[in-house]
Write a protein that holds these residues in place. Structure first.
Motif, PDB file in Angstrom:
ATOM      1  N   UNK A  18       0.825  -1.199   0.000  1.00  0.00           N
ATOM      2  CA  UNK A  18       0.000   0.000   0.000  1.00  0.00           C
ATOM      3  C   UNK A  18       0.864   1.255   0.000  1.00  0.00           C
ATOM      4  N   UNK A  19       2.096   1.137   0.512  1.00  0.00           N
ATOM      5  CA  UNK A  19       2.968   2.301   0.573  1.00  0.00           C
ATOM      6  C   UNK A  19       4.432   1.860   0.621  1.00  0.00           C
ATOM      7  N   UNK A  20       5.304   2.805   0.340  1.00  0.00           N
ATOM      8  CA  UNK A  20       6.743   2.565   0.447  1.00  0.00           C
ATOM      9  C   UNK A  20       7.095   2.212   1.889  1.00  0.00           C
ATOM     10  N   UNK A  21       6.499   2.920   2.841  1.00  0.00           N
ATOM     11  CA  UNK A  21       6.764   2.652   4.261  1.00  0.00           C
ATOM     12  C   UNK A  21       6.393   1.223   4.632  1.00  0.00           C
ATOM     13  N   UNK A  22       5.293   0.716   4.078  1.00  0.00           N
ATOM     14  CA  UNK A  22       4.899  -0.669   4.350  1.00  0.00           C
ATOM     15  C   UNK A  22       5.959  -1.633   3.841  1.00  0.00           C
ATOM     16  N   UNK A  36      16.639   3.698  -6.758  1.00  0.00           N
ATOM     17  CA  UNK A  36      15.774   4.742  -7.307  1.00  0.00           C
ATOM     18  C   UNK A  36      16.290   5.053  -8.709  1.00  0.00           C
ATOM     19  N   UNK A  37      15.397   4.975  -9.708  1.00  0.00           N
ATOM     20  CA  UNK A  37      15.810   5.127 -11.101  1.00  0.00           C
ATOM     21  C   UNK A  37      14.697   5.782 -11.902  1.00  0.00           C
ATOM     22  N   UNK A  38      15.001   6.049 -13.160  1.00  0.00           N
ATOM     23  CA  UNK A  38      13.995   6.486 -14.134  1.00  0.00           C
ATOM     24  C   UNK A  38      14.291   5.746 -15.437  1.00  0.00           C
ATOM     25  N   UNK A  39      13.264   5.369 -16.200  1.00  0.00           N
ATOM     26  CA  UNK A  39      13.475   4.607 -17.431  1.00  0.00           C
ATOM     27  C   UNK A  39      14.330   5.329 -18.474  1.00  0.00           C
ATOM     28  N   UNK A  40      14.325   6.653 -18.498  1.00  0.00           N
ATOM     29  CA  UNK A  40      15.082   7.432 -19.475  1.00  0.00           C
ATOM     30  C   UNK A  40      16.544   7.619 -19.094  1.00  0.00           C
ATOM     31  N   UNK A  41      16.918   7.201 -17.881  1.00  0.00           N
ATOM     32  CA  UNK A  41      18.245   7.467 -17.318  1.00  0.00           C
ATOM     33  C   UNK A  41      19.252   6.401 -17.755  1.00  0.00           C
ATOM     34  N   UNK A 114       7.137   7.203 -12.010  1.00  0.00           N
ATOM     35  CA  UNK A 114       5.818   6.714 -11.590  1.00  0.00           C
ATOM     36  C   UNK A 114       5.500   7.097 -10.154  1.00  0.00           C
ATOM     37  N   UNK A 115       6.536   7.205  -9.321  1.00  0.00           N
ATOM     38  CA  UNK A 115       6.335   7.464  -7.895  1.00  0.00           C
ATOM     39  C   UNK A 115       7.186   8.647  -7.441  1.00  0.00           C
ATOM     40  N   UNK A 116       6.924   9.842  -7.980  1.00  0.00           N
ATOM     41  CA  UNK A 116       7.744  11.004  -7.613  1.00  0.00           C
ATOM     42  C   UNK A 116       7.648  11.359  -6.134  1.00  0.00           C
ATOM     43  N   UNK A 117       6.512  11.072  -5.513  1.00  0.00           N
ATOM     44  CA  UNK A 117       6.355  11.376  -4.092  1.00  0.00           C
ATOM     45  C   UNK A 117       7.291  10.516  -3.238  1.00  0.00           C
ATOM     46  N   UNK A 118       7.558   9.295  -3.657  1.00  0.00           N
ATOM     47  CA  UNK A 118       8.488   8.421  -2.920  1.00  0.00           C
ATOM     48  C   UNK A 118       9.913   8.955  -3.067  1.00  0.00           C
ATOM     49  N   UNK A 119      10.262   9.389  -4.271  1.00  0.00           N
ATOM     50  CA  UNK A 119      11.571   9.991  -4.484  1.00  0.00           C
ATOM     51  C   UNK A 119      11.756  11.254  -3.660  1.00  0.00           C
ATOM     52  N   UNK A 120      10.737  12.097  -3.638  1.00  0.00           N
ATOM     53  CA  UNK A 120      10.821  13.342  -2.873  1.00  0.00           C
ATOM     54  C   UNK A 120      10.937  13.068  -1.381  1.00  0.00           C
ATOM     55  N   UNK A 121      10.142  12.147  -0.885  1.00  0.00           N
ATOM     56  CA  UNK A 121      10.169  11.827   0.544  1.00  0.00           C
ATOM     57  C   UNK A 121      11.538  11.291   0.962  1.00  0.00           C
TER      58      UNK A 121
END
Length: 174
Positions: A18-22, A36-41, A114-121
């Motif tokens: 349900x979450x990264x924390x879980x 942590x990655x991005x497909x274009x990288x 896909x999960x920018x909020x996880x990267x930011x956190x």
């Protein structure tokens, strides 16, 4: 509760959480390496190759599992005297425990597109970034490409130190 799903990727499992924390909490007693990655990288693709190359070594790392002595098919257990209903290992005359092999270090890939909020956190400022968590706490981080052998040097050193925290960027002169 998280469900484990097998994937074709040689470096990662997929968890439906349900979450990264879980996800982090599901691996509380085992170190967990997050890519942590991005497909274009382009460097992220190289990082995935490096992680694939060390997968067999990663499976040999992690905390030792200690099992209780087995008596009559069940671990020896007894209630404690605190009246809280908790169960503790019974004292054993032989005091022998069974050492299991390490649990391995799972690797999970998090797509920051896909999960920018996880990267930011997790304060991901550059890609690729590897972050190692143990007991819910970040204990090592590397931003940028790092060779598989260098990752293993860091992880073996951390295991020898009992999975304690190192410097935040991974430049700890190991």
């Amino acid at each position: 509760m998280a469900q484990e799903v097998k994937t074709a990727s040689p470096t990662a499992l997929r968890l439906k959480c349900k979450s990264f924390d879980e996800m982090i909490l599901n691996h509380h007693s085992t170190p967990i390496l997050i890519d942590f990655y991005a497909p274009w990288c382009g460097p992220c693709k190289l990082m995935k190759t490096e992680l694939s190359s060390i997968r067999p070594q990663l499976e040999k790392l992690g905390p030792q599992q200690v099992l209780l002595p087995i008596v009559d098919g069940d671990p020896k257990m007894e209630e404690n005297d605190d009246n809280d209903g908790a169960v503790e290992p019974a004292s054993s005359e032989s005091k022998e425990t069974i050492q299991q092999p390490p649990t391995g270090i799972p690797v999970y890939h998090v797509d920051t597109n896909k999960f920018p909020q996880v990267g930011a956190k997790n304060k991901i400022h550059g890609l690729p970034t590897l972050v190692l968590f143990f007991e819910g706490t970040e204990i090592w981080r590397n931003e940028g490409i790092i060779m598989g052998g260098d990752i293993m040097d860091v992880l073996v050193g951390l295991q020898e130190e009992g999975w304690t925290t190192t410097t935040a960027n991974g430049d700890d002169d190991r």
